[in-house]
Design a protein around this motif. Structure first.
Motif, PDB file in Angstrom:
ATOM      1  N   ARG A  76       0.834  -1.188   0.000  1.00  0.00           N
ATOM      2  CA  ARG A  76       0.000   0.000   0.000  1.00  0.00           C
ATOM      3  C   ARG A  76       0.876   1.248   0.000  1.00  0.00           C
ATOM      4  N   GLN A  77       0.308   2.313  -0.521  1.00  0.00           N
ATOM      5  CA  GLN A  77       1.008   3.590  -0.550  1.00  0.00           C
ATOM      6  C   GLN A  77       0.036   4.700  -0.241  1.00  0.00           C
ATOM      7  N   ALA A  78       0.302   5.385   0.846  1.00  0.00           N
ATOM      8  CA  ALA A  78      -0.496   6.537   1.236  1.00  0.00           C
ATOM      9  C   ALA A  78       0.149   7.802   0.662  1.00  0.00           C
ATOM     10  N   PRO A  79      -0.621   8.867   0.497  1.00  0.00           N
ATOM     11  CA  PRO A  79      -0.062  10.109  -0.059  1.00  0.00           C
ATOM     12  C   PRO A  79       1.145  10.588   0.745  1.00  0.00           C
ATOM     13  N   GLY A  80       2.226  10.874   0.038  1.00  0.00           N
ATOM     14  CA  GLY A  80       3.419  11.388   0.684  1.00  0.00           C
ATOM     15  C   GLY A  80       4.258  10.350   1.408  1.00  0.00           C
ATOM     16  N   ARG A  81       3.881   9.096   1.272  1.00  0.00           N
ATOM     17  CA  ARG A  81       4.612   8.036   1.968  1.00  0.00           C
ATOM     18  C   ARG A  81       5.138   7.000   0.981  1.00  0.00           C
ATOM     19  N   ARG A  82       6.113   6.239   1.417  1.00  0.00           N
ATOM     20  CA  ARG A  82       6.674   5.194   0.577  1.00  0.00           C
ATOM     21  C   ARG A  82       5.730   3.992   0.524  1.00  0.00           C
ATOM     22  N   ARG A  83       5.832   3.272  -0.576  1.00  0.00           N
ATOM     23  CA  ARG A  83       5.058   2.048  -0.678  1.00  0.00           C
ATOM     24  C   ARG A  83       5.578   1.042   0.352  1.00  0.00           C
ATOM     25  N   GLU A  84       4.648   0.364   1.040  1.00  0.00           N
ATOM     26  CA  GLU A  84       5.042  -0.572   2.075  1.00  0.00           C
ATOM     27  C   GLU A  84       4.342  -1.907   1.897  1.00  0.00           C
ATOM     28  N   LEU A  85       5.034  -2.957   2.293  1.00  0.00           N
ATOM     29  CA  LEU A  85       4.465  -4.298   2.230  1.00  0.00           C
ATOM     30  C   LEU A  85       3.471  -4.473   3.366  1.00  0.00           C
ATOM     31  N   VAL A  86       2.276  -4.911   3.029  1.00  0.00           N
ATOM     32  CA  VAL A  86       1.218  -5.128   4.007  1.00  0.00           C
ATOM     33  C   VAL A  86       1.142  -6.601   4.406  1.00  0.00           C
ATOM     34  N   ALA A  87       1.109  -7.478   3.409  1.00  0.00           N
ATOM     35  CA  ALA A  87       0.966  -8.907   3.663  1.00  0.00           C
ATOM     36  C   ALA A  87       1.462  -9.680   2.459  1.00  0.00           C
ATOM     37  N   GLY A  88       1.940 -10.892   2.723  1.00  0.00           N
ATOM     38  CA  GLY A  88       2.411 -11.738   1.638  1.00  0.00           C
ATOM     39  C   GLY A  88       2.065 -13.181   1.903  1.00  0.00           C
ATOM     40  N   ILE A  89       1.960 -13.949   0.828  1.00  0.00           N
ATOM     41  CA  ILE A  89       1.698 -15.387   0.935  1.00  0.00           C
ATOM     42  C   ILE A  89       2.527 -16.086  -0.136  1.00  0.00           C
ATOM     43  N   THR A  90       3.274 -17.076   0.290  1.00  0.00           N
ATOM     44  CA  THR A  90       4.133 -17.787  -0.655  1.00  0.00           C
ATOM     45  C   THR A  90       3.309 -18.745  -1.506  1.00  0.00           C
ATOM     46  N   SER A  91       3.945 -19.324  -2.500  1.00  0.00           N
ATOM     47  CA  SER A  91       3.258 -20.308  -3.333  1.00  0.00           C
ATOM     48  C   SER A  91       2.821 -21.512  -2.500  1.00  0.00           C
ATOM     49  N   GLY A  92       3.504 -21.746  -1.399  1.00  0.00           N
ATOM     50  CA  GLY A  92       3.159 -22.855  -0.521  1.00  0.00           C
ATOM     51  C   GLY A  92       2.188 -22.497   0.593  1.00  0.00           C
ATOM     52  N   GLY A  93       1.777 -21.231   0.637  1.00  0.00           N
ATOM     53  CA  GLY A  93       0.755 -20.829   1.591  1.00  0.00           C
ATOM     54  C   GLY A  93       1.257 -20.227   2.896  1.00  0.00           C
ATOM     55  N   ILE A  94       2.538 -19.976   2.989  1.00  0.00           N
ATOM     56  CA  ILE A  94       3.069 -19.340   4.200  1.00  0.00           C
ATOM     57  C   ILE A  94       2.798 -17.841   4.133  1.00  0.00           C
ATOM     58  N   THR A  95       2.284 -17.306   5.237  1.00  0.00           N
ATOM     59  CA  THR A  95       1.885 -15.903   5.255  1.00  0.00           C
ATOM     60  C   THR A  95       2.775 -15.072   6.171  1.00  0.00           C
ATOM     61  N   ASP A  96       2.780 -13.788   5.891  1.00  0.00           N
ATOM     62  CA  ASP A  96       3.515 -12.835   6.715  1.00  0.00           C
ATOM     63  C   ASP A  96       2.792 -11.509   6.642  1.00  0.00           C
ATOM     64  N   TYR A  97       2.898 -10.716   7.711  1.00  0.00           N
ATOM     65  CA  TYR A  97       2.160  -9.465   7.808  1.00  0.00           C
ATOM     66  C   TYR A  97       3.030  -8.364   8.380  1.00  0.00           C
ATOM     67  N   ALA A  98       2.734  -7.150   7.979  1.00  0.00           N
ATOM     68  CA  ALA A  98       3.315  -5.992   8.638  1.00  0.00           C
ATOM     69  C   ALA A  98       2.754  -5.920  10.057  1.00  0.00           C
ATOM     70  N   ASP A  99       3.565  -5.435  10.968  1.00  0.00           N
ATOM     71  CA  ASP A  99       3.123  -5.350  12.362  1.00  0.00           C
ATOM     72  C   ASP A  99       1.852  -4.519  12.495  1.00  0.00           C
ATOM     73  N   SER A 100       1.724  -3.511  11.666  1.00  0.00           N
ATOM     74  CA  SER A 100       0.593  -2.585  11.782  1.00  0.00           C
ATOM     75  C   SER A 100      -0.742  -3.233  11.430  1.00  0.00           C
TER      76      SER A 100
END
Length: 115
Positions: free
Chosen positions: A38-62
């Motif tokens: 996601r990218q908010a106005p005036g801010r850098r693009r940041e990773l929110v969440a990801g899922i691998t091809s095998g289904g492993i997930t990860d999230y930003a702390d926020s």
């Protein structure tokens, strides 16, 4: 031609929920790690969440405990379920498909959370 098509953005009140979807080309989906940025106005693009091809997930702390990423390999689609939305979640959300061989982005979908 590889395509990532996002949908599901919109305007929601704080505390509400939205589900984003990203439909990807069949040729790349199953082998890709799928991510939401996601990218908010005036801010850098940041990773929110990801899922691998095998289904492993990860999230930003926020967003931990509020957002859930999932994928449906039969539909070549990745989802981002967003609950308990806050005004600070307001941003353009981008779908990303990545592997060691490719790197594709969707066009983005706006999420606006009002007080």
């Amino acid at each position: 031609q590889v395509q990532l098509v996002e949908s599901g953005g919109g305007l929601v009140q704080a505390g509400g929920s939205l589900t984003l979807s990203c439909a990807a080309s069949e040729s790349i989906f199953s082998a890709s790690a799928m991510n939401w940025y996601r990218q908010a106005p005036g801010r850098r693009r940041e990773l929110v969440a990801g899922i691998t091809s095998g289904g492993i997930t990860d999230y930003a702390d926020s967003v931990k405990g509020r957002f859930t990423i999932s994928r449906d390999n039969a539909k070549n689609t990745v989802y981002l379920q967003m609950n308990s939305l806050k005004p600070e979640d307001t941003a353009v959300y981008y779908c990303h498909a990545g592997s060691s061989r490719w790197d594709y982005w969707g066009q983005g979908t706006q999420v606006t959370v009002s007080l």
